[in-house]
Design a protein around this motif. Structure first.
Motif, short mmCIF file in Angstrom:
data_model
loop_
_atom_site.label_atom_id
_atom_site.label_comp_id
_atom_site.label_asym_id
_atom_site.label_seq_id
_atom_site.Cartn_x
_atom_site.Cartn_y
_atom_site.Cartn_z
N MET A 98 -4.64 -5.03 -7.15
CA MET A 98 -5.21 -3.74 -6.80
C MET A 98 -4.81 -2.73 -7.86
SD MET A 98 -4.64 -3.49 -2.66
CE MET A 98 -2.86 -3.68 -2.73
N TYR A 154 -7.40 3.38 2.97
CA TYR A 154 -7.00 2.00 3.22
C TYR A 154 -5.65 1.96 3.95
CZ TYR A 154 -6.22 -2.97 1.81
OH TYR A 154 -5.99 -4.32 1.76
N LEU A 183 0.83 -1.21 0.00
CA LEU A 183 0.00 0.00 0.00
C LEU A 183 0.86 1.26 0.00
CD1 LEU A 183 -2.73 -1.02 2.60
CD2 LEU A 183 -2.97 -0.92 0.10
N PHE A 204 -5.16 1.61 -8.58
CA PHE A 204 -5.58 2.92 -8.09
C PHE A 204 -5.18 3.99 -9.09
CE2 PHE A 204 -4.64 0.28 -4.39
CZ PHE A 204 -5.84 0.37 -3.69
N VAL A 232 -10.15 -3.62 -6.58
CA VAL A 232 -9.45 -4.66 -5.82
C VAL A 232 -9.89 -6.00 -6.37
CG1 VAL A 232 -9.17 -3.29 -3.72
CG2 VAL A 232 -11.22 -4.67 -4.01
N LEU A 253 -7.26 4.60 -1.62
CA LEU A 253 -5.91 4.18 -1.24
C LEU A 253 -5.42 4.85 0.04
CD1 LEU A 253 -3.34 2.57 -1.74
CD2 LEU A 253 -2.60 4.37 -3.33
N TRP A 257 -1.02 -3.24 -8.55
CA TRP A 257 -0.28 -4.25 -7.79
C TRP A 257 -0.76 -5.62 -8.22
CZ3 TRP A 257 3.68 -4.84 -4.52
CH2 TRP A 257 3.81 -6.10 -3.92
N TYR A 265 -10.56 3.03 -8.75
CA TYR A 265 -9.80 1.99 -8.06
C TYR A 265 -10.51 0.65 -8.25
CZ TYR A 265 -13.17 2.14 -4.18
OH TYR A 265 -14.29 2.07 -3.40
N ASN A 322 -6.38 -8.61 -1.92
CA ASN A 322 -5.40 -7.62 -2.36
C ASN A 322 -4.30 -8.18 -3.25
OD1 ASN A 322 -3.91 -9.02 -0.47
ND2 ASN A 322 -3.49 -7.25 0.83
#
Length: 168
Positions: free
Chosen positions: A136, A148, A73, A138, A111, A145, A89, A109, A133
């Motif tokens: 992910m 989170y 993150l 963003f 997930v 983000l 990610w 975003y 996750n």
């Protein structure tokens, strides 16, 4: 020369050397997909932990998975604030088997979703559908983000008991 603020970065990470040979095709599939889509690709080893506050690294020293969840993150946040408009990610064991049909959504975003299958108390297979996750994405304008990341750091800081690997 002004920065190109339309760039996408795909990040993966794992300890090196890789502990399992089967991870190589997974990593390569994501790197090939990134190249195919003109995205930049970055592989991080243990340096991914450099942004994790020392007290949280110490708190999670026996639960590397939790430290990694926070580290990813923080890395995504860092690169999104630097030069990229979109950051993605993918876990090291994420395999893109149909790159022509694997497209990121046109949202701020996203997930991942996983289906976890395990045996229940009656010895039957049961499927659990949950967010995950392992993937992910963003974009600059996302509202998720920072929330989170801040929430994950706060929960880790305040926790005094044991934590499941899926804590974050």
């Amino acid at each position: 020369m002004p920065l190109d603020r339309t760039k996408t970065l795909v990040i993966q990470s794992h300890q090196t050397p890789l502990p399992y040979d089967w991870l190589k095709p997974c990593l390569q599939s994501v790197q090939n997909w990134a190249i195919k889509n003109n995205y930049e690709y970055l592989f991080l080893g243990d340096e991914i932990f450099s942004r994790v506050p020392t007290n949280l690294l110490e708190k999670t020293q026996h639960q590397r998975v939790i430290a990694t969840d926070l580290a990813r993150l923080l890395a995504l946040q860092h690169y999104l604030k630097q030069e990229f408009t979109t950051v993605i990610w993918c876990d090291a064991d994420f395999l893109i088997f149909d790159p022509d049909n694997f497209n990121i959504p046109d949202t701020s975003y996203a997930v991942g979703r996983e289906v976890w299958v395990q045996i229940d108390k009656h010895n039957n297979l049961k499927a659990f559908r949950k967010v995950h996750n392992a993937f992910m994405m963003f974009r600059e304008e996302n509202s998720f983000l920072d929330f989170y990341t801040e929430t994950a750091e706060k929960l880790l800081s305040l926790n005094t008991g044991s934590m499941p690997d899926q804590f974050i």
